[in-house]
Design a protein around this motif. Structure first.
Motif, PDB file in Angstrom:
ATOM      1  N   LYS A 271      90.885  87.371  60.433  1.00  0.00           N
ATOM      2  CA  LYS A 271      89.589  86.814  60.060  1.00  0.00           C
ATOM      3  C   LYS A 271      89.369  85.427  60.671  1.00  0.00           C
ATOM      4  O   LYS A 271      88.271  84.914  60.657  1.00  0.00           O
ATOM      5  N   TRP A 272      90.438  84.879  61.250  1.00  0.00           N
ATOM      6  CA  TRP A 272      90.315  83.571  61.888  1.00  0.00           C
ATOM      7  C   TRP A 272      89.726  83.659  63.283  1.00  0.00           C
ATOM      8  O   TRP A 272      89.358  82.655  63.874  1.00  0.00           O
ATOM      9  N   GLN A 273      89.657  84.878  63.829  1.00  0.00           N
ATOM     10  CA  GLN A 273      89.238  84.991  65.234  1.00  0.00           C
ATOM     11  C   GLN A 273      87.777  84.625  65.412  1.00  0.00           C
ATOM     12  O   GLN A 273      86.920  85.000  64.629  1.00  0.00           O
TER      13      GLN A 273
ATOM     14  N   VAL B 100      98.104  65.931  52.060  1.00  0.00           N
ATOM     15  CA  VAL B 100      97.188  66.294  53.146  1.00  0.00           C
ATOM     16  C   VAL B 100      95.808  65.701  52.923  1.00  0.00           C
ATOM     17  O   VAL B 100      95.142  65.280  53.854  1.00  0.00           O
ATOM     18  N   GLN B 101      95.406  65.699  51.645  1.00  0.00           N
ATOM     19  CA  GLN B 101      94.053  65.238  51.347  1.00  0.00           C
ATOM     20  C   GLN B 101      93.835  63.810  51.857  1.00  0.00           C
ATOM     21  O   GLN B 101      92.774  63.483  52.372  1.00  0.00           O
ATOM     22  N   GLU B 102      94.887  63.011  51.754  1.00  0.00           N
ATOM     23  CA  GLU B 102      94.795  61.627  52.234  1.00  0.00           C
ATOM     24  C   GLU B 102      94.424  61.603  53.722  1.00  0.00           C
ATOM     25  O   GLU B 102      93.601  60.817  54.163  1.00  0.00           O
ATOM     26  N   TYR B 103      95.046  62.524  54.477  1.00  0.00           N
ATOM     27  CA  TYR B 103      94.784  62.546  55.912  1.00  0.00           C
ATOM     28  C   TYR B 103      93.420  63.157  56.207  1.00  0.00           C
ATOM     29  O   TYR B 103      92.732  62.737  57.139  1.00  0.00           O
ATOM     30  N   LEU B 104      93.030  64.138  55.394  1.00  0.00           N
ATOM     31  CA  LEU B 104      91.685  64.704  55.547  1.00  0.00           C
ATOM     32  C   LEU B 104      90.640  63.607  55.329  1.00  0.00           C
ATOM     33  O   LEU B 104      89.672  63.491  56.080  1.00  0.00           O
ATOM     34  N   ASN B 105      90.859  62.812  54.293  1.00  0.00           N
ATOM     35  CA  ASN B 105      89.933  61.720  54.023  1.00  0.00           C
ATOM     36  C   ASN B 105      89.922  60.715  55.166  1.00  0.00           C
ATOM     37  O   ASN B 105      88.873  60.241  55.578  1.00  0.00           O
ATOM     38  N   LEU B 106      91.108  60.418  55.656  1.00  0.00           N
ATOM     39  CA  LEU B 106      91.244  59.406  56.705  1.00  0.00           C
ATOM     40  C   LEU B 106      90.401  59.759  57.927  1.00  0.00           C
ATOM     41  O   LEU B 106      89.749  58.907  58.518  1.00  0.00           O
ATOM     42  N   VAL B 107      90.402  61.048  58.307  1.00  0.00           N
ATOM     43  CA  VAL B 107      89.650  61.423  59.506  1.00  0.00           C
ATOM     44  C   VAL B 107      88.251  61.949  59.159  1.00  0.00           C
ATOM     45  O   VAL B 107      87.543  62.455  60.019  1.00  0.00           O
ATOM     46  N   GLY B 108      87.873  61.809  57.866  1.00  0.00           N
ATOM     47  CA  GLY B 108      86.517  62.182  57.482  1.00  0.00           C
ATOM     48  C   GLY B 108      86.279  63.674  57.386  1.00  0.00           C
ATOM     49  O   GLY B 108      85.198  64.157  57.692  1.00  0.00           O
ATOM     50  N   LEU B 109      87.301  64.436  57.002  1.00  0.00           N
ATOM     51  CA  LEU B 109      87.121  65.880  56.873  1.00  0.00           C
ATOM     52  C   LEU B 109      87.435  66.347  55.452  1.00  0.00           C
ATOM     53  O   LEU B 109      87.866  67.474  55.242  1.00  0.00           O
ATOM     54  N   SER B 110      87.182  65.467  54.459  1.00  0.00           N
ATOM     55  CA  SER B 110      87.580  65.753  53.080  1.00  0.00           C
ATOM     56  C   SER B 110      87.206  67.152  52.610  1.00  0.00           C
ATOM     57  O   SER B 110      87.952  67.806  51.907  1.00  0.00           O
ATOM     58  N   GLU B 111      86.035  67.618  53.030  1.00  0.00           N
ATOM     59  CA  GLU B 111      85.517  68.884  52.497  1.00  0.00           C
ATOM     60  C   GLU B 111      85.928  70.090  53.331  1.00  0.00           C
ATOM     61  O   GLU B 111      85.565  71.215  53.020  1.00  0.00           O
ATOM     62  N   PHE B 112      86.625  69.853  54.421  1.00  0.00           N
ATOM     63  CA  PHE B 112      86.781  70.947  55.384  1.00  0.00           C
ATOM     64  C   PHE B 112      88.195  71.499  55.468  1.00  0.00           C
ATOM     65  O   PHE B 112      88.517  72.248  56.377  1.00  0.00           O
ATOM     66  N   GLY B 113      89.030  71.147  54.487  1.00  0.00           N
ATOM     67  CA  GLY B 113      90.426  71.550  54.526  1.00  0.00           C
ATOM     68  C   GLY B 113      90.659  73.036  54.684  1.00  0.00           C
ATOM     69  O   GLY B 113      91.620  73.448  55.310  1.00  0.00           O
ATOM     70  N   ASN B 114      89.769  73.856  54.120  1.00  0.00           N
ATOM     71  CA  ASN B 114      90.034  75.291  54.132  1.00  0.00           C
ATOM     72  C   ASN B 114      89.234  76.045  55.188  1.00  0.00           C
ATOM     73  O   ASN B 114      89.174  77.270  55.165  1.00  0.00           O
ATOM     74  N   HIS B 115      88.625  75.324  56.097  1.00  0.00           N
ATOM     75  CA  HIS B 115      87.896  76.003  57.173  1.00  0.00           C
ATOM     76  C   HIS B 115      88.837  76.366  58.310  1.00  0.00           C
ATOM     77  O   HIS B 115      89.824  75.689  58.551  1.00  0.00           O
ATOM     78  N   PHE B 116      88.466  77.438  59.016  1.00  0.00           N
ATOM     79  CA  PHE B 116      89.219  77.784  60.220  1.00  0.00           C
ATOM     80  C   PHE B 116      88.623  77.036  61.412  1.00  0.00           C
ATOM     81  O   PHE B 116      87.443  76.696  61.415  1.00  0.00           O
ATOM     82  N   PRO B 117      89.442  76.800  62.438  1.00  0.00           N
ATOM     83  CA  PRO B 117      88.957  76.059  63.604  1.00  0.00           C
ATOM     84  C   PRO B 117      87.671  76.625  64.210  1.00  0.00           C
ATOM     85  O   PRO B 117      86.860  75.882  64.738  1.00  0.00           O
ATOM     86  N   LYS B 118      87.469  77.949  64.095  1.00  0.00           N
ATOM     87  CA  LYS B 118      86.259  78.519  64.697  1.00  0.00           C
ATOM     88  C   LYS B 118      84.981  77.995  64.054  1.00  0.00           C
ATOM     89  O   LYS B 118      83.917  78.085  64.638  1.00  0.00           O
ATOM     90  N   ASP B 119      85.101  77.467  62.833  1.00  0.00           N
ATOM     91  CA  ASP B 119      83.920  76.961  62.149  1.00  0.00           C
ATOM     92  C   ASP B 119      83.691  75.475  62.396  1.00  0.00           C
ATOM     93  O   ASP B 119      82.784  74.890  61.814  1.00  0.00           O
TER      94      ASP B 119
END
Lengths: 280, 233
Positions: A271-273, B100-119
């Motif tokens: 699903k990551w594709q 991890v959340q600390e680093y997500l916050n640091l780079v401004g991606l707090s809300e995007f932790g569970n997204h895949f790179p394609k998004d």
């Protein structure tokens, strides 16, 4: 001049929920669309047989075929035939897959092993698999072993080829990320190469299953006392086309079912594709 | 912190790569490496990061931690099968020991932790890559033309992000770039490479306090100087 903006405001992420209802509806519509032509053809076929435009001895009506399947099911013999065929495909598929995974992984990962083994495997691949039949029967008799062996050989090649090309196609740039993190060879395989080559492996599995069904027919036509392929032979010898078509339909259903199973697995695992299929 | 002495790495019978480079980098310093294409800038980073072991000379890195080197490539190089969070944790051995959340916050991606790179957009993917490099708390962070594939605005945002990170964590950074403005905006010192194979053609210190004004006249004067060293009129 310093550009500062809240990231969340600037970037939009695809809104998943709103689209979901819409896409379910689209799926149903697409499915219904695909049913129209088969339904029309079935009706024309039934009508043509009923009005004697087609000879029922050559081309039995769809209802006759369905009756035949129900009859077989009521007799209780159907499950035996289906079960035996399914069992042969399953064992042959597993054997072929395990061999392909082991050999394919080593060939894909070690250049020297590829140079050692690949020419031989390619040579074997150019032999039409059915040509093995007489030899396998000679070696292993007409029992289960030769049938399973033939199916395993058929399943082996598509899986092997896909694994090798999957592993060799892993992006060098991702492997470098592993190197930066001081990954061992095993970690690189497990955490980068394996997941990266998974899509191609699953494609191999799907074409492998397809070939498995093809070769089970061949092996059962050669000589069997049970199985759907055996029903084909019986149908031919007893002049009952409805039995032949019934077995063909059962083959189609079984083949479709296993492919659907793998397709679902594929969709879950991948699903990551970033492709057309995963747009919604 | 990092000391390079008479290092050489050449390809194509000595026509590509770099030759006889010597420089030292202090802790907390941000050093830019500028040069025209083919002068061995990226090769230098590959050597420093350990991806290319076929060099001559000495490279000494002080305070070797568990992961002494962090690297950010031109492309994000995220694992597409992992979520943003998992990508950031990619090289971490003990996943429970870090937040991890600390680093997500640091780079401004707090809300995007569970997204895949394609998004993710290109800028967000590169932010993830920055977090992945930082989470190992590297002694030196190497950046290989990190923003050259991004549009002008995203580029400026990420440059500011890098300055912020520099201020919070005082990470030592080496940035390879062909963007003179970027080097002038981010770096304390700029090394200019030129020729084939590349040699050190000039050094430049920039004392202006950060964050700097992108239109500063002093910086403009330095840019002219750099162009002169690079023989570009």
């Amino acid at each position: 001049m310093s550009v500062k903006t809240d990231v969340n405001e600037i970037f939009e992420v695809k809104e998943k929920k709103a689209i979901k209802v819409n896409s379910e509806w689209k799926k149903v519509k697409g499915f219904a669309l695909g049913l129209i032509i088969p339904a029309v053809l079935l009706i024309i076929w039934e009508v043509a047989v009923r009005f004697s435009l087609l000879d029922a001895y050559v081309f039995p009506a769809p209802t006759t075929i369905v009756q035949k399947i129900i009859e077989l099911a009521n007799e209780g013999t159907l499950w035996g035939h289906v079960g035996v065929t399914f069992y042969r495909v399953a064992v042959g598929f597993l054997a072929g897959m395990v061999a392909a995974v082991v050999i394919g992984s080593v060939v894909g990962y070690f250049k020297w092993f590829e140079q050692l083994m690949d020419p031989l495997i390619q040579a074997f691949r150019s032999i039409p698999s059915l040509a093995w039949v007489p030899l396998f029967i000679l070696w292993m008799g007409i029992g289960e072993a030769s049938k399973v062996m033939l199916i395993a050989v058929g399943v082996f090649f598509p899986i092997y080829l896909n694994i090798v090309s999957g592993i060799q196609g892993v992006d060098r740039k991702l492997i470098e990320v592993g190197k930066i993190h001081h990954f061992t060879a095993l970690q690189t395989v497990r955490r980068i190469i394996f997941p990266a080559s998974l899509p191609s492996f699953l494609v191999g599995l799907r074409s492998g299953v397809g070939l498995g069904w093809m070769f089970v027919v061949a092996s059962e036509l050669m000589g069997a006392s049970q199985g759907l392929g055996y029903l084909l032979v019986v149908g031919q010898n007893t002049y009952s086309p409805e039995l032949i078509i019934a077995s063909i339909i059962l083959f189609a259903l079984l083949g479709k079912a296993t492919d659907f199973l793998l397709k679902t697995l594929e969709a879950r695992a991948l699903k990551w594709q970033d492709n057309l299929q995963n747009q919604f | 912190m990092l000391k390079v002495e008479n290092a050489s790495r050449t390809f194509n019978n000595g026509l590509a790569g770099f030759k006889d480079l010597s420089f030292a980098i202090q802790e907390g310093e941000t050093v830019g490496i500028l040069g025209t294409s083919g002068c061995g800038k990226s090769t230098l980073l590959r050597v420093l990061s350990g991806l290319d072991a076929g060099f001559e000379g000495d490279i000494v890195l002080a305070s070797l931690g568990e992961r002494p080197i962090g690297m950010i490539f031109q492309e994000p190089r995220l694992m597409p099968w992992l979520t943003v969070k998992e990508n950031i944790l990619f090289g971490v051995k003990d996943k429970k020991s870090v937040d991890v959340q600390e680093y997500l916050n640091l780079v401004g991606l707090s809300e995007f932790g569970n997204h895949f790179p394609k998004d993710l957009s290109g800028g967000m993917a590169q932010r993830t890559a920055i977090a992945r490099a930082l989470i190992g708390e590297p002694s030196v962070l190497l950046l290989d033309e990190p923003f050259s594939a991004l549009d002008a605005f995203t580029k400026m945002q990420l440059q500011d992000l890098l300055l912020e990170i520099q201020e919070i964590r005082s990470t030592t950074m080496i940035i390879v770039t062909h963007d003179i403005d970027e080097a002038l905006y981010l770096c304390d010192r700029i090394l200019i490479l030129g020729g084939q194979p590349g040699r050190l053609e000039g050094k430049l210190s920039i004392e202006e306090a950060k964050p700097r004004d992108r239109g500063d006249s002093n910086l403009a004067a330095k840019k002219a100087k750099i162009l002169d060293v690079l023989h570009i009129e």
